[in-house]
Motif scaffolding. Structure first.
Motif, PDB file in Angstrom:
ATOM      1  N   PRO A 135      37.839  42.084  57.203  1.00 45.60           N
ATOM      2  CA  PRO A 135      36.979  42.927  56.372  1.00 45.60           C
ATOM      3  C   PRO A 135      37.423  44.379  56.478  1.00 45.60           C
ATOM      4  CG  PRO A 135      35.843  42.354  58.397  1.00 45.60           C
ATOM      5  CD  PRO A 135      37.119  41.555  58.385  1.00 45.60           C
ATOM      6  N   HIS A 136      37.206  45.133  55.417  1.00 47.85           N
ATOM      7  CA  HIS A 136      37.547  46.559  55.388  1.00 47.85           C
ATOM      8  C   HIS A 136      39.024  46.790  55.719  1.00 47.85           C
ATOM      9  CE1 HIS A 136      33.261  47.572  55.049  1.00 47.85           C
ATOM     10  NE2 HIS A 136      33.056  46.664  55.992  1.00 47.85           N
ATOM     11  N   ALA A 137      39.870  45.882  55.282  1.00 45.18           N
ATOM     12  CA  ALA A 137      41.303  46.006  55.574  1.00 45.18           C
ATOM     13  C   ALA A 137      41.949  47.129  54.765  1.00 45.18           C
ATOM     14  CB  ALA A 137      42.009  44.688  55.294  1.00 45.18           C
ATOM     15  N   PHE A 138      41.371  47.425  53.594  1.00 45.38           N
ATOM     16  CA  PHE A 138      41.986  48.414  52.714  1.00 45.38           C
ATOM     17  C   PHE A 138      41.139  49.687  52.695  1.00 45.38           C
ATOM     18  CE2 PHE A 138      42.868  44.115  51.095  1.00 45.38           C
ATOM     19  CZ  PHE A 138      44.239  44.083  51.316  1.00 45.38           C
ATOM     20  N   ASP A 139      41.480  50.620  53.592  1.00 40.18           N
ATOM     21  CA  ASP A 139      40.766  51.887  53.644  1.00 40.18           C
ATOM     22  C   ASP A 139      41.294  52.824  52.563  1.00 40.18           C
ATOM     23  OD1 ASP A 139      43.241  52.676  54.574  1.00 40.18           O
ATOM     24  OD2 ASP A 139      42.588  52.945  56.653  1.00 40.18           O
ATOM     25  N   ASP A 140      40.799  54.056  52.554  1.00 42.33           N
ATOM     26  CA  ASP A 140      41.184  55.010  51.512  1.00 42.33           C
ATOM     27  C   ASP A 140      42.693  55.245  51.502  1.00 42.33           C
ATOM     28  OD1 ASP A 140      38.564  55.257  50.757  1.00 42.33           O
ATOM     29  OD2 ASP A 140      38.209  57.125  51.858  1.00 42.33           O
ATOM     30  N   GLU A 141      43.285  55.295  52.671  1.00 37.74           N
ATOM     31  CA  GLU A 141      44.731  55.517  52.754  1.00 37.74           C
ATOM     32  C   GLU A 141      45.503  54.339  52.160  1.00 37.74           C
ATOM     33  OE1 GLU A 141      48.218  56.347  56.127  1.00 37.74           O
ATOM     34  OE2 GLU A 141      46.094  56.302  56.683  1.00 37.74           O
ATOM     35  N   ALA A 142      45.038  53.124  52.464  1.00 38.48           N
ATOM     36  CA  ALA A 142      45.702  51.932  51.934  1.00 38.48           C
ATOM     37  C   ALA A 142      45.548  51.858  50.415  1.00 38.48           C
ATOM     38  CB  ALA A 142      45.119  50.678  52.578  1.00 38.48           C
ATOM     39  N   ILE A 143      44.370  52.233  49.912  1.00 38.14           N
ATOM     40  CA  ILE A 143      44.143  52.219  48.463  1.00 38.14           C
ATOM     41  C   ILE A 143      45.052  53.230  47.773  1.00 38.14           C
ATOM     42  CG2 ILE A 143      42.476  52.730  46.643  1.00 38.14           C
ATOM     43  CD1 ILE A 143      40.292  51.635  48.493  1.00 38.14           C
ATOM     44  N   THR A 144      45.141  54.434  48.354  1.00 37.84           N
ATOM     45  CA  THR A 144      46.022  55.461  47.790  1.00 37.84           C
ATOM     46  C   THR A 144      47.474  54.992  47.780  1.00 37.84           C
ATOM     47  OG1 THR A 144      44.559  57.243  48.524  1.00 37.84           O
ATOM     48  CG2 THR A 144      46.849  57.829  48.035  1.00 37.84           C
ATOM     49  N   GLN A 145      47.886  54.341  48.870  1.00 39.59           N
ATOM     50  CA  GLN A 145      49.251  53.834  48.964  1.00 39.59           C
ATOM     51  C   GLN A 145      49.503  52.750  47.914  1.00 39.59           C
ATOM     52  OE1 GLN A 145      50.193  52.005  52.699  1.00 39.59           O
ATOM     53  NE2 GLN A 145      52.369  51.737  52.222  1.00 39.59           N
ATOM     54  N   ALA A 146      48.536  51.844  47.756  1.00 35.82           N
ATOM     55  CA  ALA A 146      48.685  50.765  46.784  1.00 35.82           C
ATOM     56  C   ALA A 146      48.743  51.308  45.360  1.00 35.82           C
ATOM     57  CB  ALA A 146      47.531  49.774  46.919  1.00 35.82           C
ATOM     58  N   GLU A 147      47.918  52.303  45.061  1.00 39.71           N
ATOM     59  CA  GLU A 147      47.919  52.890  43.726  1.00 39.71           C
ATOM     60  C   GLU A 147      49.228  53.622  43.441  1.00 39.71           C
ATOM     61  OE1 GLU A 147      43.159  53.653  42.925  1.00 39.71           O
ATOM     62  OE2 GLU A 147      44.340  55.214  43.906  1.00 39.71           O
ATOM     63  N   ALA A 148      49.747  54.319  44.449  1.00 35.64           N
ATOM     64  CA  ALA A 148      51.024  55.011  44.285  1.00 35.64           C
ATOM     65  C   ALA A 148      52.149  54.003  44.078  1.00 35.64           C
ATOM     66  CB  ALA A 148      51.312  55.890  45.501  1.00 35.64           C
ATOM     67  N   TYR A 149      52.073  52.909  44.830  1.00 36.22           N
ATOM     68  CA  TYR A 149      53.087  51.870  44.707  1.00 36.22           C
ATOM     69  C   TYR A 149      53.024  51.247  43.311  1.00 36.22           C
ATOM     70  CZ  TYR A 149      56.027  47.932  45.999  1.00 36.22           C
ATOM     71  OH  TYR A 149      57.035  47.029  46.053  1.00 36.22           O
ATOM     72  N   SER A 150      51.832  50.982  42.848  1.00 31.34           N
ATOM     73  CA  SER A 150      51.654  50.394  41.518  1.00 31.34           C
ATOM     74  C   SER A 150      52.178  51.320  40.431  1.00 31.34           C
ATOM     75  CB  SER A 150      50.178  50.092  41.275  1.00 31.34           C
ATOM     76  OG  SER A 150      49.952  49.681  39.949  1.00 31.34           O
ATOM     77  N   GLN A 151      51.883  52.602  40.565  1.00 29.80           N
ATOM     78  CA  GLN A 151      52.317  53.572  39.560  1.00 29.80           C
ATOM     79  C   GLN A 151      53.842  53.635  39.485  1.00 29.80           C
ATOM     80  OE1 GLN A 151      50.874  57.539  40.221  1.00 29.80           O
ATOM     81  NE2 GLN A 151      51.635  58.312  38.274  1.00 29.80           N
ATOM     82  N   GLN A 152      54.496  53.638  40.634  1.00 33.48           N
ATOM     83  CA  GLN A 152      55.955  53.730  40.657  1.00 33.48           C
ATOM     84  C   GLN A 152      56.599  52.414  40.198  1.00 33.48           C
ATOM     85  OE1 GLN A 152      57.743  55.827  44.070  1.00 33.48           O
ATOM     86  NE2 GLN A 152      55.667  56.294  44.728  1.00 33.48           N
TER      87      GLN A 152
END
Length: 238
Positions: A135-152
Protein backbone atom coordinates in the motif's frame (compact mmCIF):
# COMPACT_ATOMS: atom_id res chain seq x y z
CA UNK A 1 16.52 8.53 -18.40
CA UNK A 2 18.42 9.70 -21.51
CA UNK A 3 20.01 6.27 -21.84
CA UNK A 4 16.59 4.60 -21.56
CA UNK A 5 15.12 6.82 -24.28
CA UNK A 6 18.09 6.18 -26.54
CA UNK A 7 17.70 2.42 -26.04
CA UNK A 8 13.97 2.50 -26.84
CA UNK A 9 14.48 4.80 -29.81
CA UNK A 10 17.16 2.56 -31.25
CA UNK A 11 14.98 -0.50 -30.68
CA UNK A 12 12.03 1.09 -32.48
CA UNK A 13 14.16 2.18 -35.43
CA UNK A 14 15.75 -1.27 -35.67
CA UNK A 15 12.56 -3.34 -35.48
CA UNK A 16 9.84 -0.92 -36.68
CA UNK A 17 7.56 -3.21 -34.68
CA UNK A 18 5.00 -1.82 -32.23
CA UNK A 19 4.69 -5.01 -30.17
CA UNK A 20 8.44 -5.41 -29.67
CA UNK A 21 8.79 -1.75 -28.76
CA UNK A 22 5.96 -1.85 -26.21
CA UNK A 23 7.19 -5.05 -24.59
CA UNK A 24 10.61 -3.49 -24.16
CA UNK A 25 8.96 -0.36 -22.77
CA UNK A 26 7.13 -2.31 -20.06
CA UNK A 27 10.28 -4.09 -18.89
CA UNK A 28 12.32 -0.90 -18.89
CA UNK A 29 9.49 0.84 -17.03
CA UNK A 30 9.25 -1.93 -14.43
CA UNK A 31 12.95 -1.58 -13.70
CA UNK A 32 13.07 2.20 -13.79
CA UNK A 33 9.88 2.79 -11.78
CA UNK A 34 10.14 0.02 -9.19
CA UNK A 35 9.83 1.30 -5.65
CA UNK A 36 11.79 0.29 -2.60
CA UNK A 37 10.46 -2.80 -0.90
CA UNK A 38 9.19 -4.73 -3.90
CA UNK A 39 8.92 -4.93 -7.68
CA UNK A 40 6.42 -3.05 -9.80
CA UNK A 41 4.35 -4.92 -12.38
CA UNK A 42 3.71 -2.94 -15.54
CA UNK A 43 1.13 -3.14 -18.30
CA UNK A 44 0.40 -0.82 -21.20
CA UNK A 45 -3.19 -0.26 -22.25
CA UNK A 46 -3.74 0.93 -25.81
CA UNK A 47 -7.11 1.92 -27.24
CA UNK A 48 -7.06 1.78 -31.05
CA UNK A 49 -10.05 1.76 -33.39
CA UNK A 50 -12.32 1.91 -30.28
CA UNK A 51 -10.89 -1.40 -29.05
CA UNK A 52 -8.96 -1.58 -25.81
CA UNK A 53 -6.42 -4.14 -24.71
CA UNK A 54 -3.10 -4.73 -23.04
CA UNK A 55 -0.55 -4.59 -25.81
CA UNK A 56 2.45 -5.32 -23.58
CA UNK A 57 3.22 -6.30 -20.00
CA UNK A 58 6.25 -6.93 -17.84
CA UNK A 59 4.65 -9.99 -16.23
CA UNK A 60 1.75 -12.41 -16.50
CA UNK A 61 0.27 -10.80 -13.38
CA UNK A 62 0.18 -7.35 -15.00
CA UNK A 63 -1.53 -8.85 -18.05
CA UNK A 64 -4.13 -10.57 -15.87
CA UNK A 65 -4.83 -7.46 -13.80
CA UNK A 66 -5.39 -5.38 -16.93
CA UNK A 67 -7.67 -7.95 -18.55
CA UNK A 68 -9.82 -8.28 -15.42
CA UNK A 69 -10.26 -4.51 -15.53
CA UNK A 70 -11.41 -4.64 -19.16
CA UNK A 71 -13.97 -7.30 -18.28
CA UNK A 72 -15.59 -4.82 -15.87
CA UNK A 73 -15.30 -1.96 -18.35
CA UNK A 74 -13.95 0.43 -15.75
CA UNK A 75 -10.94 0.99 -13.53
CA UNK A 76 -7.85 3.14 -13.02
CA UNK A 77 -6.11 2.52 -16.35
CA UNK A 78 -9.30 2.88 -18.40
CA UNK A 79 -10.03 6.16 -16.61
CA UNK A 80 -6.46 7.36 -17.19
CA UNK A 81 -6.92 6.64 -20.91
CA UNK A 82 -10.33 8.25 -21.31
CA UNK A 83 -9.78 11.22 -18.99
CA UNK A 84 -6.11 11.76 -19.90
CA UNK A 85 -5.05 12.25 -16.31
CA UNK A 86 -3.01 10.37 -13.73
CA UNK A 87 -5.00 8.02 -11.51
CA UNK A 88 -3.44 7.06 -8.17
CA UNK A 89 -4.80 4.34 -5.90
CA UNK A 90 -2.77 4.40 -2.66
CA UNK A 91 -4.67 1.48 -1.10
CA UNK A 92 -7.28 -0.52 -2.99
CA UNK A 93 -8.83 -1.73 0.28
CA UNK A 94 -9.78 1.87 1.13
CA UNK A 95 -10.64 3.13 -2.37
CA UNK A 96 -14.36 3.18 -3.25
CA UNK A 97 -14.19 4.25 -6.91
CA UNK A 98 -14.19 0.79 -8.58
CA UNK A 99 -15.35 -1.67 -5.88
CA UNK A 100 -16.15 -4.59 -8.21
CA UNK A 101 -12.76 -4.50 -9.88
CA UNK A 102 -10.89 -4.10 -6.60
CA UNK A 103 -12.80 -6.98 -5.07
CA UNK A 104 -11.98 -9.16 -8.08
CA UNK A 105 -8.22 -8.61 -7.75
CA UNK A 106 -8.00 -8.50 -3.95
CA UNK A 107 -6.92 -12.14 -3.69
CA UNK A 108 -3.78 -11.67 -5.81
CA UNK A 109 -2.23 -9.35 -3.26
CA UNK A 110 -2.13 -6.06 -5.16
CA UNK A 111 -2.45 -3.16 -2.73
CA UNK A 112 -1.69 0.00 -4.72
CA UNK A 113 -1.88 1.13 -8.32
CA UNK A 114 -0.84 4.01 -10.52
CA UNK A 115 -2.05 4.71 -14.07
CA UNK A 116 -0.43 7.44 -16.16
CA UNK A 117 -1.67 8.37 -19.65
CA UNK A 118 0.57 8.79 -22.66
CA UNK A 119 0.09 11.83 -24.87
CA UNK A 120 -0.72 10.63 -28.40
CA UNK A 121 -1.19 12.74 -31.52
CA UNK A 122 -4.07 10.64 -32.82
CA UNK A 123 -7.49 9.55 -31.59
CA UNK A 124 -5.82 6.53 -30.00
CA UNK A 125 -5.26 6.65 -26.25
CA UNK A 126 -2.82 4.77 -24.04
CA UNK A 127 -1.72 4.51 -20.44
CA UNK A 128 0.99 2.80 -18.47
CA UNK A 129 -0.33 0.84 -15.49
CA UNK A 130 1.80 0.20 -12.40
CA UNK A 131 0.89 -2.38 -9.75
CA UNK A 132 2.49 -2.95 -6.36
CA UNK A 133 1.97 -5.44 -3.54
CA UNK A 134 2.54 -2.65 -1.00
CA UNK A 135 0.00 0.00 0.00
CA UNK A 136 1.08 3.59 -0.63
CA UNK A 137 3.87 2.34 -2.89
CA UNK A 138 3.60 5.34 -5.20
CA UNK A 139 4.32 8.53 -3.27
CA UNK A 140 4.49 12.02 -4.76
CA UNK A 141 8.05 11.48 -5.93
CA UNK A 142 7.16 8.20 -7.64
CA UNK A 143 4.14 9.80 -9.32
CA UNK A 144 6.27 12.70 -10.58
CA UNK A 145 8.85 10.24 -11.88
CA UNK A 146 6.20 8.13 -13.63
CA UNK A 147 4.62 11.19 -15.24
CA UNK A 148 8.00 12.44 -16.45
CA UNK A 149 8.78 9.01 -17.81
CA UNK A 150 5.43 8.85 -19.59
CA UNK A 151 5.90 12.30 -21.10
CA UNK A 152 9.34 11.46 -22.48
CA UNK A 153 8.23 8.05 -23.73
CA UNK A 154 5.14 9.51 -25.43
CA UNK A 155 7.15 10.84 -28.37
CA UNK A 156 8.53 7.37 -29.04
CA UNK A 157 5.12 5.78 -28.59
CA UNK A 158 3.66 8.26 -31.07
CA UNK A 159 6.27 7.18 -33.57
CA UNK A 160 5.56 3.51 -32.85
CA UNK A 161 1.80 3.99 -33.31
CA UNK A 162 2.39 5.92 -36.54
CA UNK A 163 4.55 3.10 -37.86
CA UNK A 164 1.85 0.58 -36.90
CA UNK A 165 -0.82 2.65 -38.66
CA UNK A 166 1.29 2.89 -41.82
CA UNK A 167 1.78 -0.86 -41.76
CA UNK A 168 -1.96 -1.39 -41.29
CA UNK A 169 -2.67 0.87 -44.26
CA UNK A 170 -0.06 -0.90 -46.37
CA UNK A 171 -1.49 -4.30 -45.49
CA UNK A 172 -5.05 -3.16 -46.23
CA UNK A 173 -3.93 -1.83 -49.61
CA UNK A 174 -2.12 -5.08 -50.39
CA UNK A 175 -5.19 -7.13 -49.51
CA UNK A 176 -7.42 -4.85 -51.60
CA UNK A 177 -5.16 -5.17 -54.62
CA UNK A 178 -4.88 -8.93 -54.18
CA UNK A 179 -8.67 -9.20 -53.97
CA UNK A 180 -9.07 -7.09 -57.12
CA UNK A 181 -6.56 -9.31 -58.95
CA UNK A 182 -8.49 -12.44 -57.98
CA UNK A 183 -11.83 -10.96 -59.06
CA UNK A 184 -10.43 -9.74 -62.39
CA UNK A 185 -8.99 -13.18 -63.15
CA UNK A 186 -12.33 -14.83 -62.39
CA UNK A 187 -14.15 -12.32 -64.59
CA UNK A 188 -11.78 -13.19 -67.44
CA UNK A 189 -12.42 -16.92 -66.98
CA UNK A 190 -16.19 -16.40 -67.02
CA UNK A 191 -15.89 -14.25 -70.14
CA UNK A 192 -14.04 -17.05 -71.90
CA UNK A 193 -16.45 -19.76 -70.76
CA UNK A 194 -19.64 -17.86 -71.57
CA UNK A 195 -18.47 -15.75 -74.53
CA UNK A 196 -19.87 -12.67 -72.82
CA UNK A 197 -18.78 -9.12 -72.08
CA UNK A 198 -16.72 -8.08 -69.06
CA UNK A 199 -19.75 -6.30 -67.59
CA UNK A 200 -21.95 -9.40 -67.97
CA UNK A 201 -19.23 -11.62 -66.54
CA UNK A 202 -18.98 -9.42 -63.45
CA UNK A 203 -22.77 -9.50 -63.03
CA UNK A 204 -22.65 -13.33 -63.09
CA UNK A 205 -19.97 -13.29 -60.40
CA UNK A 206 -21.96 -10.86 -58.23
CA UNK A 207 -25.14 -12.89 -58.66
CA UNK A 208 -23.38 -16.06 -57.51
CA UNK A 209 -21.96 -14.20 -54.51
CA UNK A 210 -25.39 -12.85 -53.55
CA UNK A 211 -27.35 -16.06 -54.03
CA UNK A 212 -24.84 -18.15 -52.07
CA UNK A 213 -24.22 -15.46 -49.45
CA UNK A 214 -20.48 -15.79 -50.04
CA UNK A 215 -18.00 -12.94 -50.36
CA UNK A 216 -17.24 -11.94 -53.94
CA UNK A 217 -13.55 -12.74 -53.55
CA UNK A 218 -14.29 -16.25 -52.32
CA UNK A 219 -16.57 -16.91 -55.29
CA UNK A 220 -13.81 -15.64 -57.57
CA UNK A 221 -11.30 -17.95 -55.87
CA UNK A 222 -13.64 -20.90 -56.48
CA UNK A 223 -13.94 -20.00 -60.17
CA UNK A 224 -10.16 -19.85 -60.51
CA UNK A 225 -9.70 -23.10 -58.56
CA UNK A 226 -12.07 -24.86 -61.00
CA UNK A 227 -9.64 -24.18 -63.84
CA UNK A 228 -6.21 -24.41 -62.21
CA UNK A 229 -4.54 -25.72 -59.09
CA UNK A 230 -1.89 -23.01 -59.22
CA UNK A 231 -2.43 -20.35 -56.49
CA UNK A 232 -3.04 -16.79 -57.60
CA UNK A 233 -0.22 -14.36 -56.88
CA UNK A 234 -0.21 -10.61 -57.10
CA UNK A 235 2.90 -8.79 -58.30
CA UNK A 236 3.66 -5.25 -57.21
CA UNK A 237 6.39 -3.12 -58.70
CA UNK A 238 8.61 -1.29 -56.23
Amino acid sequence: MIAVNEYLRDLLLETLDLESFLNALTHVSAEALSVAGGPVHVGITLRRHKRVGTVASSSALAQELDEVQYSYGEGPCLSACSEQRTISVPDISLDRRWPDYFQAIATVGIRSMLAVPFTLDSEDTAAINLYSMRPHAFDDEAITQAEAYSQQASALLNLAVTVAQLRDNEENLRLALASRTTINLAVGIIMGQNKCSQERSFEILKSASSSRNIKLRHVAEAVIASTTNVPVTTHFEA
